[in-house]
Motif scaffolding. Sequence first.
Motif, PDB file in Angstrom:
ATOM      1  N   ARG A  58       0.852  -1.188   0.000  1.00  9.89           N
ATOM      2  CA  ARG A  58       0.000   0.000   0.000  1.00  9.89           C
ATOM      3  C   ARG A  58       0.885   1.235   0.000  1.00  9.89           C
ATOM      4  O   ARG A  58       1.976   1.237   0.567  1.00  9.89           O
ATOM      5  CB  ARG A  58      -0.915  -0.007   1.222  1.00  9.89           C
ATOM      6  N   CYS A  61      -2.040   7.550  -2.538  1.00  9.81           N
ATOM      7  CA  CYS A  61      -2.761   7.497  -3.820  1.00  9.81           C
ATOM      8  C   CYS A  61      -3.209   8.902  -4.188  1.00  9.81           C
ATOM      9  O   CYS A  61      -4.285   9.341  -3.821  1.00  9.81           O
ATOM     10  CB  CYS A  61      -3.947   6.543  -3.732  1.00  9.81           C
ATOM     11  N   SER A 103      -4.012   3.407   8.369  1.00  8.88           N
ATOM     12  CA  SER A 103      -5.377   3.389   7.855  1.00  8.88           C
ATOM     13  C   SER A 103      -5.383   3.459   6.334  1.00  8.88           C
ATOM     14  O   SER A 103      -4.503   4.052   5.711  1.00  8.88           O
ATOM     15  CB  SER A 103      -6.173   4.553   8.433  1.00  8.88           C
ATOM     16  N   ARG A 104      -6.398   2.874   5.756  1.00  9.33           N
ATOM     17  CA  ARG A 104      -6.563   2.908   4.295  1.00  9.33           C
ATOM     18  C   ARG A 104      -6.952   4.296   3.811  1.00  9.33           C
ATOM     19  O   ARG A 104      -6.881   4.579   2.619  1.00  9.33           O
ATOM     20  CB  ARG A 104      -7.555   1.856   3.848  1.00  9.33           C
ATOM     21  N   ARG A 105      -7.322   5.160   4.715  1.00  9.07           N
ATOM     22  CA  ARG A 105      -7.581   6.560   4.360  1.00  9.07           C
ATOM     23  C   ARG A 105      -6.257   7.221   3.919  1.00  9.07           C
ATOM     24  O   ARG A 105      -6.240   8.049   3.004  1.00  9.07           O
ATOM     25  CB  ARG A 105      -8.168   7.299   5.566  1.00  9.07           C
ATOM     26  N   SER A 108      -3.437   3.333   0.369  1.00  6.20           N
ATOM     27  CA  SER A 108      -4.362   2.369  -0.224  1.00  6.20           C
ATOM     28  C   SER A 108      -3.652   1.460  -1.210  1.00  6.20           C
ATOM     29  O   SER A 108      -2.515   1.602  -1.501  1.00  6.20           O
ATOM     30  CB  SER A 108      -5.507   3.093  -0.910  1.00  6.20           C
TER      31      SER A 108
END
Length: 108
Positions: A58, A61, A103-105, A108
Motif C-alpha cells: 500500500r 494514492c 489506515s486505508r484513508r 491504499s
Amino acid sequence: MNQVMNCLNVLKNRNGILVLDNNQEDNLSPYKLTLYTDDGIYMILLEAMMDDGDLDVRTFCNKSEYKNFISILGEVYSESSTVKEFSLVIEAVMEFYETGDVSRRLLS
C-alpha cells in the motif's frame, strides 16, 4: 517515539530511506513500512503478506498525478504514489509505529 520523530525531522527535505519493521508473529498486519525521501517528495511503501503468500503493498494514492512519473533516489515511480505534504508522512509513520498498521484513508 522521539527517536522516530528525530529520524523524520532529519529526512525532511533531504534524500534518504527510513525502514520500520513490525516484529509481528502473525500475518494479520503489515510487517514493514519504508519511507523514501527525495528533496521534499515522499513515498511510503507499507508491505503485508497475504494468506496466499502474495505481497500486498500500500502507498499514497494521489489520483491527480496518475499520468506522471517522478525520480526518487534515482528510481522512477508513479507520481501518484508520492506526496509533498510532510504532515501526511508524519501521520502515516507514527500510526504504523504506534499500531503496526496505517489506515486505508492514508495508504491504499
